[in-house]
Design an enzyme around this catalytic site. Structure first.
Site, PDB file in Angstrom:
ATOM      1  CB  ALA A   1      -0.925   0.009   1.219  1.00 16.15           C
TER       2      ALA A   1
ATOM      3  NE  ARG B   1      12.189   4.777   2.127  1.00 21.51           N
ATOM      4  CZ  ARG B   1      12.249   3.741   2.961  1.00 21.51           C
ATOM      5  NH1 ARG B   1      13.390   3.438   3.555  1.00 21.51           N
ATOM      6  NH2 ARG B   1      11.188   2.995   3.211  1.00 21.51           N
TER       7      ARG B   1
ATOM      8  CG  ASN C   1      12.997   0.579   0.983  1.00 20.55           C
ATOM      9  OD1 ASN C   1      11.804   0.333   0.980  1.00 20.55           O
ATOM     10  ND2 ASN C   1      13.858  -0.105   1.701  1.00 20.55           N
TER      11      ASN C   1
END
Ligand code: UD1
Ligand code: MG
Length: 466
Positions: A14, A19, A239
């Site tokens: 979700a 980043r 990320n």
């Protein structure tokens, strides 16, 4: 193996992935040609869970739509259900909200949609460990030389897990812990229900951490263990773009290693990019800088590259694809040679024993046995027989600005250099086209067609050059 009706999987997807600095949700970014979320689903589906639920939130409709499209293309995957997280406040909140979709299963595995490199066998061993050790909760871990960014595992004196401390909250002693959280957990349903009850908002983003459920479970006297794996690469979480590149390299290495083990020569595996879906026969040699994608199948004893792109093609044995060719959705039959610098566009069928040479482009055309298009030509929407020779600079003029038309070239036609074939047009068997012709009408078999202005020689009345 039938599906395990006691076992459900929850995949957290979700987050937007701030980043990544991208307008595409992080979990849709491809790794090795496949969106990372699809990789997670594929790996976990080997465990045959009774249910797979994916938690979506940021750009939920887009994630769900793209994922459904991919899953439809992949056979043998279980049905995937979606749950939309309402309050986007962390992995803990995601599980608190979605718990109701899996609460009727005894055992629940939770994974992150941004950690796509787990091998099915590793996940399988983790579940076996959980069962064997009769855990209430367990987390998959590995030692990292550089653990920054990952949650650190705090072990108790019996080796059990007492807590997971997030990187941003870790003190200097905790920062030095090398064992980190992969983001994959298995819980008994009851233990999970209790452990997520009273998570507190924490950290710079004031989020609910799923990792705190481990400490909660430990404090309630539950058996909480860690299953540590050797190969840290498997747990690479993505990320940032840097981690995306790292994950791509890991997938690429796996694929190339498997191909080399099966008898394919890859001269520079770090600079050769092959999707896992590609099949390549023995003794084929792949030179550096080659990209091979999609459902491509390549036969035995081929030479491919250096450089170039092959996407969704079927290439038979003993084919040579020379320097820097782009070949899309086409069939290249045995003993043919393509390149250097050739473009073969979708719907083409070339060979056997045919040659497409320097700077030639072929689109949606059949090039018959031993026919040659060796230099600087465009052949589009063409049906070409066998033994045809196309002279340098020949163009099939297939487009009048509105419609496309076909060119038919029968067996053993010889087309002289710099010829325009204005489609629709048909050239009969063994016909000759004189160089420099613009052919606008059909040419019967066994004739010579010349369609160019006759050369004239004129003398100057006055000398114009000194
Ligand atoms: C998380 C773990 C960290 C672990 C790492 C492994 C937490 C608090 N930390 O950190 O211990 O080492 O993964 O890769 O879990 N998500 C939601 N809803 C949200 C927020 C996030 O579903 O509201 C999903 C994200 O889409 C992502 C996953 O949860 O797939 C993890 O979130 P992310 O922000 O990437 O956590 P990390 O900082 O990587
Ligand atoms: Mg993450």
């Amino acid at each position: 193996m039938s599906r395990d009706g006691n076992f459900a999987v929850l995949i957290l997807a979700a987050g937007l992935g701030t980043r990544m600095k991208s307008s595409l949700p992080k979990v849709l970014h491809p790794v090795g040609g496949l969106p990372m979320l699809c990789r997670v689903i594929k790996s976990v589906s080997f465990l045959k869970p009774g249910k797979i639920a994916v938690v979506t939130g940021q750009k939920a409709a887009l994630v769900e739509e793209r994922l459904k499209a991919h899953l439809e293309e992949t056979p043998d995957l279980p049905a995937v259900e979606f749950y939309r997280q309402k309050l986007l406040k962390g992995s803990g909140r995601a599980v608190q909200e979605a718990f109701k979709t899996v609460k009727n299963f005894n055992k629940i595995m939770i994974l992150c949609g941004d950690a796509p490199l787990f091998r099915p066998a590793t996940l399988g061993r983790f579940v076996s460990f959980f069962r064997r050790e009769k855990c209430d909760a367990a987390v998959l871990t590995a030692d990292l030389d550089n653990p920054s960014g990952y949650g650190r595992i705090k072990r108790g004196i019996y080796g059990n897990v007492e807590a997971i401390v997030e990187s941003s909250d870790a003190d200097s002693a905790e920062q030095n812990i090398k064992e980190v959280n992969s983001g994959v957990y298995v819980f008994r349903a009851g233990a999970l229900r209790d452990a997520i009850k009273d998570l507190k908002r924490k950290g710079p983003k004031r989020e609910y951490y799923l990792t705190d459920s481990m400490e909660n479970a430990f404090k309630r006297g539950r058996k909480v263990l860690a299953f540590k794996i050797e190969d840290w690469r498997e747990m690479t979480g993505i990320n940032s773009r840097k981690e995306l590149a790292l994950a791509g390299k890991i997938v690429n290495k796996r694929t190339n290693d498997a191909l080399m083990s099966a008898g394919v020569t890859i001269l520079d595996p770090d600079n050769t990019y092959i999707d896992e879906t590609v099949k390549i026969g023995r003794d084929t040699v792949i030179y550096p800088g080659v990209h091979i994608r999609g459902g491509t199948i390549i036969g035995k004893n081929c030479k491919i590259g250096p450089a170039g792109l092959i996407d969704d093609c079927k290439i038979s044995d003993n084919v040579e694809i020379k320097f820097a060719c782009c070949i899309y959705s086409s069939r290249i039959r045995e003993n043919s040679a393509i390149g250097p610098f050739s473009s073969v566009r979708p719907g083409s069928d070339i060979g056997p024993g045919a040659k497409i040479g320097n700077f030639s482009e072929v689109k949606k055309s059949r090039i018959g046995k031993k026919s040659k298009v060796p230099h600087l030509s465009y052949i589009g929407d063409t049906e070409m027989g066998s033994g045809v020779n196309i002279g340098a600079g020949t163009i099939t003029c297939n487009y009048d600005g509105v419609n496309k038309y076909k060119t038919i070239i029968k067996n053993r036609v010889f087309v002289g250099s710099n010829t325009n074939l204005i489609a629709p047009v048909k050239i009969g068997e063994k016909a000759y086209i004189a160089a420099g012709s613009t052919i606008t009408r059909n040419v019967p078999p066994h004739v010579l067609a010349i369609a160019r202005a006759k050369q004239e020689i004129k003398t100057f009345k006055k000398k114009i050059f000194k």
